[in-house]
Design a protein around this motif. Structure first.
Motif, mmCIF file in Angstrom:
data_model
loop_
_atom_site.group_PDB
_atom_site.id
_atom_site.type_symbol
_atom_site.label_atom_id
_atom_site.label_comp_id
_atom_site.label_asym_id
_atom_site.label_seq_id
_atom_site.Cartn_x
_atom_site.Cartn_y
_atom_site.Cartn_z
ATOM 1 N N LEU A 1 9.628 -23.975 -42.427
ATOM 2 C CA LEU A 1 9.280 -24.569 -43.717
ATOM 3 C C LEU A 1 7.768 -24.716 -43.880
ATOM 4 O O LEU A 1 7.244 -24.652 -44.986
ATOM 5 C CB LEU A 1 9.959 -25.938 -43.800
ATOM 6 N N TRP A 2 7.078 -24.886 -42.777
ATOM 7 C CA TRP A 2 5.630 -25.142 -42.791
ATOM 8 C C TRP A 2 4.806 -23.896 -42.536
ATOM 9 O O TRP A 2 3.582 -23.956 -42.437
ATOM 10 C CB TRP A 2 5.304 -26.199 -41.732
ATOM 11 N N ALA A 3 5.441 -22.737 -42.422
ATOM 12 C CA ALA A 3 4.757 -21.521 -41.992
ATOM 13 C C ALA A 3 4.148 -20.697 -43.119
ATOM 14 O O ALA A 3 3.556 -19.656 -42.862
ATOM 15 C CB ALA A 3 5.717 -20.652 -41.174
ATOM 16 N N THR A 4 4.263 -21.144 -44.369
ATOM 17 C CA THR A 4 3.599 -20.455 -45.478
ATOM 18 C C THR A 4 2.320 -21.199 -45.815
ATOM 19 O O THR A 4 2.348 -22.393 -46.112
ATOM 20 C CB THR A 4 4.509 -20.376 -46.725
ATOM 21 N N LEU A 5 1.205 -20.483 -45.728
ATOM 22 C CA LEU A 5 -0.113 -21.067 -45.989
ATOM 23 C C LEU A 5 -0.736 -20.367 -47.178
ATOM 24 O O LEU A 5 -0.964 -19.167 -47.147
ATOM 25 C CB LEU A 5 -1.015 -20.891 -44.766
ATOM 26 N N ASP A 6 -0.985 -21.122 -48.225
ATOM 27 C CA ASP A 6 -1.642 -20.574 -49.411
ATOM 28 C C ASP A 6 -3.063 -21.108 -49.429
ATOM 29 O O ASP A 6 -3.295 -22.286 -49.174
ATOM 30 C CB ASP A 6 -0.888 -21.008 -50.674
ATOM 31 N N VAL A 7 -4.013 -20.237 -49.727
ATOM 32 C CA VAL A 7 -5.421 -20.640 -49.724
ATOM 33 C C VAL A 7 -5.679 -21.782 -50.709
ATOM 34 O O VAL A 7 -6.577 -22.582 -50.510
ATOM 35 C CB VAL A 7 -6.328 -19.415 -49.999
ATOM 36 N N THR A 8 -4.857 -21.888 -51.757
ATOM 37 C CA THR A 8 -5.082 -22.957 -52.732
ATOM 38 C C THR A 8 -4.892 -24.349 -52.130
ATOM 39 O O THR A 8 -5.342 -25.322 -52.708
ATOM 40 C CB THR A 8 -4.179 -22.809 -53.977
ATOM 41 N N TYR A 9 -4.238 -24.442 -50.981
ATOM 42 C CA TYR A 9 -4.156 -25.743 -50.307
ATOM 43 C C TYR A 9 -4.649 -25.648 -48.861
ATOM 44 O O TYR A 9 -4.089 -26.239 -47.953
ATOM 45 C CB TYR A 9 -2.754 -26.368 -50.402
ATOM 46 N N ILE A 10 -5.745 -24.929 -48.693
ATOM 47 C CA ILE A 10 -6.317 -24.729 -47.355
ATOM 48 C C ILE A 10 -6.670 -26.054 -46.680
ATOM 49 O O ILE A 10 -6.652 -26.166 -45.466
ATOM 50 C CB ILE A 10 -7.529 -23.768 -47.397
ATOM 51 N N GLY A 11 -6.927 -27.075 -47.471
ATOM 52 C CA GLY A 11 -7.225 -28.389 -46.912
ATOM 53 C C GLY A 11 -6.061 -28.981 -46.129
ATOM 54 O O GLY A 11 -6.254 -29.862 -45.287
ATOM 55 N N PHE A 12 -4.845 -28.492 -46.374
ATOM 56 C CA PHE A 12 -3.653 -28.971 -45.659
ATOM 57 C C PHE A 12 -3.271 -28.075 -44.485
ATOM 58 O O PHE A 12 -2.313 -28.356 -43.777
ATOM 59 C CB PHE A 12 -2.444 -29.043 -46.602
ATOM 60 N N TRP A 13 -3.968 -26.970 -44.309
ATOM 61 C CA TRP A 13 -3.547 -25.993 -43.305
ATOM 62 C C TRP A 13 -3.421 -26.567 -41.909
ATOM 63 O O TRP A 13 -2.505 -26.207 -41.180
ATOM 64 C CB TRP A 13 -4.495 -24.799 -43.297
ATOM 65 N N GLU A 14 -4.313 -27.423 -41.514
ATOM 66 C CA GLU A 14 -4.238 -27.979 -40.158
ATOM 67 C C GLU A 14 -2.902 -28.681 -39.936
ATOM 68 O O GLU A 14 -2.254 -28.502 -38.903
ATOM 69 C CB GLU A 14 -5.403 -28.944 -39.928
ATOM 70 N N VAL A 15 -2.471 -29.447 -40.922
ATOM 71 C CA VAL A 15 -1.186 -30.149 -40.827
ATOM 72 C C VAL A 15 -0.038 -29.141 -40.816
ATOM 73 O O VAL A 15 0.881 -29.240 -40.002
ATOM 74 C CB VAL A 15 -1.025 -31.148 -42.003
ATOM 75 N N PHE A 16 -0.098 -28.151 -41.716
ATOM 76 C CA PHE A 16 0.957 -27.143 -41.783
ATOM 77 C C PHE A 16 1.045 -26.363 -40.469
ATOM 78 O O PHE A 16 2.143 -26.097 -39.974
ATOM 79 C CB PHE A 16 0.709 -26.186 -42.951
ATOM 80 N N LEU A 17 -0.098 -25.991 -39.906
ATOM 81 C CA LEU A 17 -0.094 -25.235 -38.646
ATOM 82 C C LEU A 17 0.518 -26.048 -37.508
ATOM 83 O O LEU A 17 1.280 -25.520 -36.699
ATOM 84 C CB LEU A 17 -1.514 -24.798 -38.284
ATOM 85 N N GLU A 18 0.196 -27.313 -37.461
ATOM 86 C CA GLU A 18 0.778 -28.182 -36.426
ATOM 87 C C GLU A 18 2.288 -28.265 -36.604
ATOM 88 O O GLU A 18 3.041 -28.153 -35.635
ATOM 89 C CB GLU A 18 0.156 -29.572 -36.512
ATOM 90 N N ARG A 19 2.725 -28.422 -37.828
ATOM 91 C CA ARG A 19 4.159 -28.565 -38.095
ATOM 92 C C ARG A 19 4.909 -27.240 -37.972
ATOM 93 O O ARG A 19 6.112 -27.236 -37.691
ATOM 94 C CB ARG A 19 4.380 -29.196 -39.464
#
Length: 166
Positions: free
Chosen positions: A62-80
């Motif tokens: 669920l957390w494996a899609t990273l869109d540049v428009t929310y790059i500020g959240f990427w660290e959290v998404f990558l951890e999850r």
């Protein structure tokens, strides 16, 4: 035969995974075009109750899609995402200038070993060296880059990509 109503908390985790995945596809987090701030989108499901939060956090894909428009959240998404192969999307839509200060090329390059899908619009970081780095991904299954005729002429040839690329 069940005669009492079924509540959302009675649903099995597998059903909730499916619902959460659907929500993530139709309501992504993004920068608001009309209002200042961020739109959390589907991430709000993690705020409903402890059970939903726990189920969403355990569902790494669920957390494996990273869109540049929310790059500020990427660290959290990558951890999850917890090592799950990644899908990265860059459509270079930054209506509020929120991407200033982020080195998108370096960030995406650092994720190459985990890239499964990559979709880009040609940008300043989409250099031959960057594309050569992306081409080294052994997991890369899908890659798209949208170029204008001018940028295509500037880019030159594309490198050879890995065996899994479709």
């Amino acid at each position: 035969m069940r005669t009492t109503p079924l509540h959302a908390n009675d649903l099995p985790a597998e059903v909730l995974y499916t619902i959460f995945e659907f929500l993530s596809s139709i309501d992504p987090p993004l920068t608001s075009r009309r209002l200042p701030g961020w739109h959390l989108g589907w991430v709000l499901i993690t705020h409903v109750c402890r059970r939903w939060r726990s189920i969403a956090l355990e569902h790494h894909a669920l957390w494996a899609t990273l869109d540049v428009t929310y790059i500020g959240f990427w660290e959290v998404f990558l951890e999850r995402a917890n090592g799950t192969p990644l899908r990265v999307i860059d459509h270079l839509e930054d209506p509020m200038g929120r991407l200033r200060g982020y080195n998108i090329g370096a960030t995406v390059s650092s994720l190459v070993p985990r890239l499964r899908d990559l979709s880009l619009v040609y940008g300043e970081y989409t250099t031959p060296d960057f594309l050569a780095r992306v081409a080294t991904s052994k997991l890369l299954y899908s890659f798209s880059i949208h170029l204008s005729a001018f940028f295509f002429s500037q880019l030159g040839s594309l490198p050879e990509f890995g065996p899994n690329l479709q």
